[in-house]
Design an enzyme around this catalytic site. Structure first.
Site, PDB file in Angstrom:
ATOM      1  N   LYS A  13       0.839  -1.010  -0.263  1.00 40.74           N
ATOM      2  CA  LYS A  13       0.262  -0.318  -0.225  1.00 40.74           C
ATOM      3  C   LYS A  13       1.100   1.314   0.289  1.00 40.74           C
ATOM      4  O   LYS A  13       0.222   2.223  -0.793  1.00 40.74           O
ATOM      5  CB  LYS A  13      -0.364  -0.105   0.884  1.00 40.74           C
ATOM      6  CG  LYS A  13      -1.723   0.890   1.345  1.00 40.74           C
ATOM      7  CD  LYS A  13      -2.789   0.867   2.107  1.00 40.74           C
ATOM      8  CE  LYS A  13      -2.130   0.606   3.724  1.00 40.74           C
ATOM      9  NZ  LYS A  13      -3.128   1.775   4.561  1.00 40.74           N
ATOM     10  N   ARG A  88     -11.275   4.428   8.789  1.00 35.52           N
ATOM     11  CA  ARG A  88     -10.871   2.839   9.362  1.00 35.52           C
ATOM     12  C   ARG A  88     -12.191   1.910   9.550  1.00 35.52           C
ATOM     13  O   ARG A  88     -12.224   0.817  10.467  1.00 35.52           O
ATOM     14  CB  ARG A  88      -9.858   3.097   9.597  1.00 35.52           C
ATOM     15  CG  ARG A  88      -9.505   3.390  11.268  1.00 35.52           C
ATOM     16  CD  ARG A  88      -8.991   2.693  12.108  1.00 35.52           C
ATOM     17  NE  ARG A  88      -8.592   3.625  12.866  1.00 35.52           N
ATOM     18  CZ  ARG A  88      -7.802   4.000  13.444  1.00 35.52           C
ATOM     19  NH1 ARG A  88      -6.229   3.782  13.740  1.00 35.52           N
ATOM     20  NH2 ARG A  88      -7.481   4.643  15.162  1.00 35.52           N
ATOM     21  N   ARG A 127       9.956 -11.997   5.614  1.00 39.43           N
ATOM     22  CA  ARG A 127      11.135 -10.367   5.487  1.00 39.43           C
ATOM     23  C   ARG A 127      12.173 -10.175   6.443  1.00 39.43           C
ATOM     24  O   ARG A 127      12.238 -11.049   7.672  1.00 39.43           O
ATOM     25  CB  ARG A 127       9.612  -9.130   5.495  1.00 39.43           C
ATOM     26  CG  ARG A 127      10.568  -8.356   6.024  1.00 39.43           C
ATOM     27  CD  ARG A 127       9.909  -7.338   5.245  1.00 39.43           C
ATOM     28  NE  ARG A 127       8.328  -6.839   6.515  1.00 39.43           N
ATOM     29  CZ  ARG A 127       7.374  -5.854   6.490  1.00 39.43           C
ATOM     30  NH1 ARG A 127       7.532  -5.518   5.322  1.00 39.43           N
ATOM     31  NH2 ARG A 127       6.872  -6.523   7.640  1.00 39.43           N
ATOM     32  N   ARG A 160      12.198  -8.607  12.145  1.00 42.27           N
ATOM     33  CA  ARG A 160      11.861  -7.726  13.170  1.00 42.27           C
ATOM     34  C   ARG A 160      10.522  -8.277  14.037  1.00 42.27           C
ATOM     35  O   ARG A 160      10.273  -9.741  13.634  1.00 42.27           O
ATOM     36  CB  ARG A 160      10.541  -6.902  12.675  1.00 42.27           C
ATOM     37  CG  ARG A 160      11.355  -5.808  11.815  1.00 42.27           C
ATOM     38  CD  ARG A 160      10.678  -4.592  11.255  1.00 42.27           C
ATOM     39  NE  ARG A 160       9.526  -4.510  11.202  1.00 42.27           N
ATOM     40  CZ  ARG A 160       7.958  -4.253  11.125  1.00 42.27           C
ATOM     41  NH1 ARG A 160       8.423  -3.022  10.839  1.00 42.27           N
ATOM     42  NH2 ARG A 160       7.042  -4.802  10.960  1.00 42.27           N
ATOM     43  N   ARG A 171      -2.968  -8.793  13.593  1.00 44.68           N
ATOM     44  CA  ARG A 171      -3.112  -7.451  12.844  1.00 44.68           C
ATOM     45  C   ARG A 171      -3.704  -7.854  11.634  1.00 44.68           C
ATOM     46  O   ARG A 171      -5.056  -6.784  11.283  1.00 44.68           O
ATOM     47  CB  ARG A 171      -1.654  -7.025  12.352  1.00 44.68           C
ATOM     48  CG  ARG A 171      -0.597  -6.514  13.507  1.00 44.68           C
ATOM     49  CD  ARG A 171       0.036  -5.739  12.651  1.00 44.68           C
ATOM     50  NE  ARG A 171       1.228  -6.536  11.664  1.00 44.68           N
ATOM     51  CZ  ARG A 171       2.065  -6.635  11.625  1.00 44.68           C
ATOM     52  NH1 ARG A 171       2.591  -7.251  12.952  1.00 44.68           N
ATOM     53  NH2 ARG A 171       2.762  -7.920  10.512  1.00 44.68           N
TER      54      ARG A 171
END
Ligand SMILES: [Zn+2]
Length: 215
Positions: A13, A88, A127, A160, A171
């Site tokens: 995004k 949101r 990642r 992370r 999330r």
């Protein structure tokens, strides 16, 4: 052109927002940046929001709605805006709808970046980030030349803490809970364009660009 972009973290995004803002000359308004700016400039709504944040409270919808209104009336939105992170929830969407019509800047389109949860898991959990320069790698799709070592600066790569599947699941579910009703709201208005975000960045961008050029 007035736009809203939606998509879970890891959908690309941020990258798409930058490209849209550049190509179509609209102001990219991410909620986080907007809050930071309003607070540092000490606008009336910014001061109000800071009061809540300092007390460790959530900023009420009403304050956020007014902040967005203030923001999209600024000069840099004359040619349009791209909202990112707002509305949101459904209450914010209704409130924004009213505001946008009041000031004659209603949304023209909603870009909805979609991808399967499994793809998101691959992207996020694979990642790796350089602890020195912040360069981003991926254990499958963007491997460094030497495992665990940054190509750019030789720094050590790490994962992370938030990039685990457990945290991602929380999330992602939160994202779905908050935004499903918002997407439906705009879908009923015929504004939503679903874009397959499970493609190379250039291909996602081509789909977005082609669509927006026809709006
Ligand atoms: Zn590095």
């Amino acid at each position: 052109m007035n736009l809203l972009i939606m998509g879970p973290a890891g959908s690309g995004k941020g990258t798409m927002s930058e490209k849209i803002a550049n190509k179509f000359n609209v102001a990219h308004i991410s909620t986080g940046d907007m809050f930071r700016e309003a607070i540092s400039k000490q606008t009336p709504v910014g001061v109000e929001a800071k009061g809540y944040i300092d007390e460790g409270k959530l900023v009420p919808d009403d304050v956020t709605n007014r902040m967005v209104k203030e923001r999209i009336m600024m000069d840099d939105c004359a040619n349009g805006y791209l909202l990112d992170g707002y509305p949101r929830n459904l209450a914010q969407a209704h409130a924004f709808d009213e505001v946008a019509y009041q000031i004659d800047k209603p949304l023209d389109a909603v870009i909805n970046l979609t991808l399967d949860y499994e793809v998101l898991v691959d992207r996020i959990t694979g990642r790796r980030i350089c602890e020195d320069c912040g360069a981003i790698y991926h254990i499958q799709s963007k491997q460094p030349q030497v495992e665990g070592v940054c190509d750019v600066c030789g720094g050590k790569l790490y994962q992370r803490e938030d990039d685990t599947e457990e945290k991602l699941k929380v999330r992602y579910e939160e994202y779905l809970n908050q935004t499903e009703a918002v997407i439906e709201f705009y879908r009923e208005k015929g504004l939503v364009k679903d874009i397959n975000a499970d493609q190379a960045i250039e291909d996602v961008w081509k789909d977005v660009e082609d669509y927006l050029e026809a709006v």
